[in-house]
Design a protein around this motif. Sequence first.
Motif, PDB file in Angstrom:
ATOM      1  N   GLY A   1      -7.039  -6.820   1.286  1.00  0.00           N
ATOM      2  CA  GLY A   1      -6.754  -5.849   2.568  1.00  0.00           C
ATOM      3  C   GLY A   1      -6.250  -4.663   2.448  1.00  0.00           C
ATOM      4  N   ALA A   2      -5.822  -4.248   1.257  1.00  0.00           N
ATOM      5  CA  ALA A   2      -5.244  -2.883   0.993  1.00  0.00           C
ATOM      6  C   ALA A   2      -6.230  -1.599   1.156  1.00  0.00           C
ATOM      7  CB  ALA A   2      -4.682  -2.738  -0.738  1.00  0.00           C
ATOM      8  N   GLY A   3      -7.380  -1.882   1.300  1.00  0.00           N
ATOM      9  CA  GLY A   3      -8.228  -0.768   1.761  1.00  0.00           C
ATOM     10  C   GLY A   3      -9.205  -0.265   0.732  1.00  0.00           C
ATOM     11  N   LYS A   4      -9.422  -1.236  -0.548  1.00  0.00           N
ATOM     12  CA  LYS A   4      -9.883  -0.934  -1.736  1.00  0.00           C
ATOM     13  C   LYS A   4     -11.664  -0.582  -1.396  1.00  0.00           C
ATOM     14  CE  LYS A   4      -8.781  -4.223  -4.222  1.00  0.00           C
ATOM     15  NZ  LYS A   4      -7.874  -4.824  -3.193  1.00  0.00           N
TER      16      LYS A   4
ATOM     17  N   TYR B   1      -3.515   3.198  -6.603  1.00  0.00           N
ATOM     18  CA  TYR B   1      -2.579   2.024  -6.261  1.00  0.00           C
ATOM     19  C   TYR B   1      -2.559   2.047  -4.566  1.00  0.00           C
ATOM     20  CZ  TYR B   1       1.010  -1.736  -5.463  1.00  0.00           C
ATOM     21  OH  TYR B   1       1.628  -2.901  -5.043  1.00  0.00           O
ATOM     22  N   LEU B   2      -3.366   1.213  -4.020  1.00  0.00           N
ATOM     23  CA  LEU B   2      -3.330   1.219  -2.255  1.00  0.00           C
ATOM     24  C   LEU B   2      -2.516   0.009  -2.080  1.00  0.00           C
ATOM     25  CD1 LEU B   2      -6.927   1.844  -1.467  1.00  0.00           C
ATOM     26  CD2 LEU B   2      -4.990   3.469  -1.785  1.00  0.00           C
ATOM     27  N   VAL B   3      -1.651   0.258  -0.951  1.00  0.00           N
ATOM     28  CA  VAL B   3      -0.773  -0.644  -0.263  1.00  0.00           C
ATOM     29  C   VAL B   3      -0.862  -0.666   1.106  1.00  0.00           C
ATOM     30  CG1 VAL B   3       1.504  -1.737   0.064  1.00  0.00           C
ATOM     31  CG2 VAL B   3       0.867  -0.822  -2.278  1.00  0.00           C
ATOM     32  N   GLU B   4      -1.415  -1.682   1.704  1.00  0.00           N
ATOM     33  CA  GLU B   4      -1.654  -1.656   3.185  1.00  0.00           C
ATOM     34  C   GLU B   4      -2.282  -0.300   3.795  1.00  0.00           C
ATOM     35  OE1 GLU B   4       2.063  -2.436   4.920  1.00  0.00           O
ATOM     36  OE2 GLU B   4       2.133  -4.639   4.300  1.00  0.00           O
ATOM     37  N   GLY B   5      -3.437   0.063   3.020  1.00  0.00           N
ATOM     38  CA  GLY B   5      -4.213   1.124   3.675  1.00  0.00           C
ATOM     39  C   GLY B   5      -3.707   2.604   3.324  1.00  0.00           C
ATOM     40  N   ARG B   6      -2.458   2.670   2.535  1.00  0.00           N
ATOM     41  CA  ARG B   6      -1.788   3.969   1.955  1.00  0.00           C
ATOM     42  C   ARG B   6      -1.724   3.939   0.746  1.00  0.00           C
ATOM     43  NH1 ARG B   6       0.767   6.381   6.351  1.00  0.00           N
ATOM     44  NH2 ARG B   6       1.125   5.482   8.149  1.00  0.00           N
ATOM     45  N   LEU B   7      -1.984   5.314   0.189  1.00  0.00           N
ATOM     46  CA  LEU B   7      -1.685   5.503  -1.290  1.00  0.00           C
ATOM     47  C   LEU B   7      -0.298   5.447  -1.645  1.00  0.00           C
ATOM     48  CD1 LEU B   7      -2.955   6.633  -3.882  1.00  0.00           C
ATOM     49  CD2 LEU B   7      -2.319   8.938  -3.328  1.00  0.00           C
TER      50      LEU B   7
END
Length: 417
Positions: A67-70, A223-229
């Motif tokens: 779900g991080a957006g990858k 590294y993506l976290v919740e859609g952000r870099l």
Amino acid sequence: MMNRAIEVEAISKKYELGRQKSGSLGETLRHTFKRDKIKDDTEFWALKDISFQVNEGEAVGIIGRNGAGKSTLLKILSRITYPTSGNIKLFGRVSSLLEVGTGFHPELSGRENIYLNGTILGMRRSEVKAKFEEIVEFSGVSKFIDTPIKHYSSGMKVRLAFAVAAHLEPEILIIDEVLAVGDFDFQKKCLGKMQQVAGEGRTVLFVSHNMEAVQKLTSSCVYLVEGRLNCMSDTKSVIGRYLQRSESGLNSTYYNRVGSSDIYMKEIKVARGFAGVEHSWGNELTVEFDIVINRETKGACLSFQIVNAENVNVGYYWLYASDYDFGAREGEIKIKCVIPEAKLFEGKYWITTWLSDRSGLRLIENLDRICSFDFHINNIVHDEYPWAPSDATYLDKANWVFEGSSPITIKMPRLRQ
């Protein structure tokens, strides 16, 4: 100065939840005039203000939790979907493998789909023809090359799709976690091919939850976290940051706040495995114990067993008082057991612990089947053999010796790292 292969500038992607579109002009107009009334809670930003650059010839990993957006990012880079805002620049032909069967027509044969994919990538028929035999050999589906794709298994589709994507000489190769569908031999083959592609000066983007594979293939990571870099840097430091943030989910932990025995386990942890993520054959396995001593208990003994899904004890480890009398002083103590080369078979395991006196006649505390953890053997190869969790509980290397009056020639299965 390095030439750019990919430039991502402030990419964002928004989805509106719970809305269905009929596709009619009237429906489109209604949504247009009602747009200012849409509540914020119906909007989901899969990506928000993502910016980074990739140079030619770089192999870059993209990591993050589910779900991080990858996958959304890869779909935008592959031009499958478009961003809500922001811009991307791609310098070269892009080939991507994002989902099983993507780009294949189910009614066409494997042969026809190879030529179709080459055409989509902008290649001439002569160029595809020159690579055809190499693609078929790599995929291992030559026997079925004239069979319609709809009759292929998911593994066969992946093998052919990767072979096509990697051999049609794209300047940019984009690979999602889809490789997990293939067997280990093929995954290893694919990683080798991606390393070759990067070594030839082409660019690779690789999404995976397998940190071992990411470390082997890539030199830098997004590294993506919740859609952000969150960050982009060298692979080792980014993976370390990812694991530190996700540590609670990677350790298997038992915690007891209310123990009342003379000695009791406050916390037990099966620490993170190989590359900080998984426990696998031949690598270090560490079990950590946090023990509270409420009353001096000389001659205390700590032991634990590793128990498999069939409740069979497959490993036994102990610490006797003669080795170290850890119960001789009140307070709290931490003890760590390190198994240098754990050789458990594929499957799920638990820990059972025992605190007793050295004779074993007085049981102080017993914790049964705690700290479950999964064990994998995907860092070794067993020739011509599919791993099955029910086959064994322990796996080790062995030398085979045959004695007799006449020579014996026999091909034996072997393990190699």
